[in-house]
Design a protein around this motif. Structure first.
Motif, mmCIF file in Angstrom:
data_model
loop_
_atom_site.group_PDB
_atom_site.id
_atom_site.type_symbol
_atom_site.label_atom_id
_atom_site.label_comp_id
_atom_site.label_asym_id
_atom_site.label_seq_id
_atom_site.Cartn_x
_atom_site.Cartn_y
_atom_site.Cartn_z
ATOM 1 N N GLY A 27 0.823 -1.200 0.000
ATOM 2 C CA GLY A 27 0.000 0.000 0.000
ATOM 3 C C GLY A 27 0.856 1.247 0.000
ATOM 4 O O GLY A 27 1.914 1.278 0.630
ATOM 5 N N SER A 32 -2.673 7.098 0.304
ATOM 6 C CA SER A 32 -3.955 6.568 0.780
ATOM 7 C C SER A 32 -4.500 7.475 1.867
ATOM 8 O O SER A 32 -3.770 7.893 2.753
ATOM 9 C CB SER A 32 -3.756 5.145 1.305
ATOM 10 N N THR A 47 -7.373 4.910 -1.840
ATOM 11 C CA THR A 47 -6.128 4.189 -1.611
ATOM 12 C C THR A 47 -5.394 3.941 -2.915
ATOM 13 O O THR A 47 -6.008 3.836 -3.978
ATOM 14 C CB THR A 47 -6.354 2.866 -0.857
ATOM 15 N N LEU A 62 -9.767 -6.222 -3.727
ATOM 16 C CA LEU A 62 -9.537 -5.363 -2.569
ATOM 17 C C LEU A 62 -10.809 -5.219 -1.746
ATOM 18 O O LEU A 62 -11.905 -5.079 -2.304
ATOM 19 C CB LEU A 62 -9.076 -3.983 -3.049
ATOM 20 N N PHE A 64 -12.184 -3.096 1.973
ATOM 21 C CA PHE A 64 -11.925 -2.189 3.078
ATOM 22 C C PHE A 64 -12.589 -2.793 4.311
ATOM 23 O O PHE A 64 -13.766 -3.141 4.271
ATOM 24 C CB PHE A 64 -12.522 -0.806 2.829
ATOM 25 N N VAL A 123 -7.099 -1.812 4.682
ATOM 26 C CA VAL A 123 -7.165 -2.270 3.297
ATOM 27 C C VAL A 123 -6.577 -3.673 3.238
ATOM 28 O O VAL A 123 -5.500 -3.924 3.777
ATOM 29 C CB VAL A 123 -6.360 -1.333 2.371
#
Length: 145
Positions: A27, A32, A47, A62, A64, A123
């Motif tokens: 990440g 983000s 992000t 992905l 959250f 994430v």
């Protein structure tokens, strides 16, 4: 002797192949962020996922994860699945040495202190086999007025 040489060559090839370059997904913690736009009453999770390797990523997904009680209650869920219009998880790929941006925006009429949102959203990026590629918290919080 010939069998031993073939076995040795096979094992050597296997070891060399398994030691080759691998995809590295992470990440972008600087890019983000959570953005609260009080004027338009919007809450955005933004992000950037990076592929720092020299190989393309392959198919990724992905989610959250919401770790904040008020947000979880407001959103009605503890997991935000990034999906298509037909509600199947949306896949994406990341080219070598590149990044991919994902954001979700919600109407927002709650009053939450900005400092309370640190570590509120996690994430999780995973591959098509469900194996985790990376996991990180969004700690950049912005307020637009």
């Amino acid at each position: 002797m010939k069998k031993i040489m073939l076995t040795f060559l096979f094992l050597s090839s296997f070891i060399l192949i398994s030691c080759g370059p691998q995809v590295a997904i992470e990440g972008d913690l600087e890019e983000s962020r959570i953005i609260i736009d009080e004027e338009r009453q919007l809450f955005t999770i933004y992000t950037r996922v990076m592929n720092t390797s020299t190989l393309p990523s392959g198919e990724l997904f992905l989610n959250f994860i919401v770790h904040h009680d008020e947000l979880r209650s407001f959103l009605g869920t503890d997991t935000i699945v990034i999906d298509n219009r037909d509600h199947t998880p949306m896949s994406f790929t990341i080219s070598a040495q590149s990044g991919y941006l994902i954001s979700e925006t919600f109407e927002y009429d709650e009053t939450v202190q900005l400092e309370d949102l640190e570590n509120a959203i996690e994430v999780i990026v995973y591959d098509k086999n469900g194996e985790e590629a990376t996991r990180y918290f969004i700690n950049q919080i912005e307020k637009e007025e």
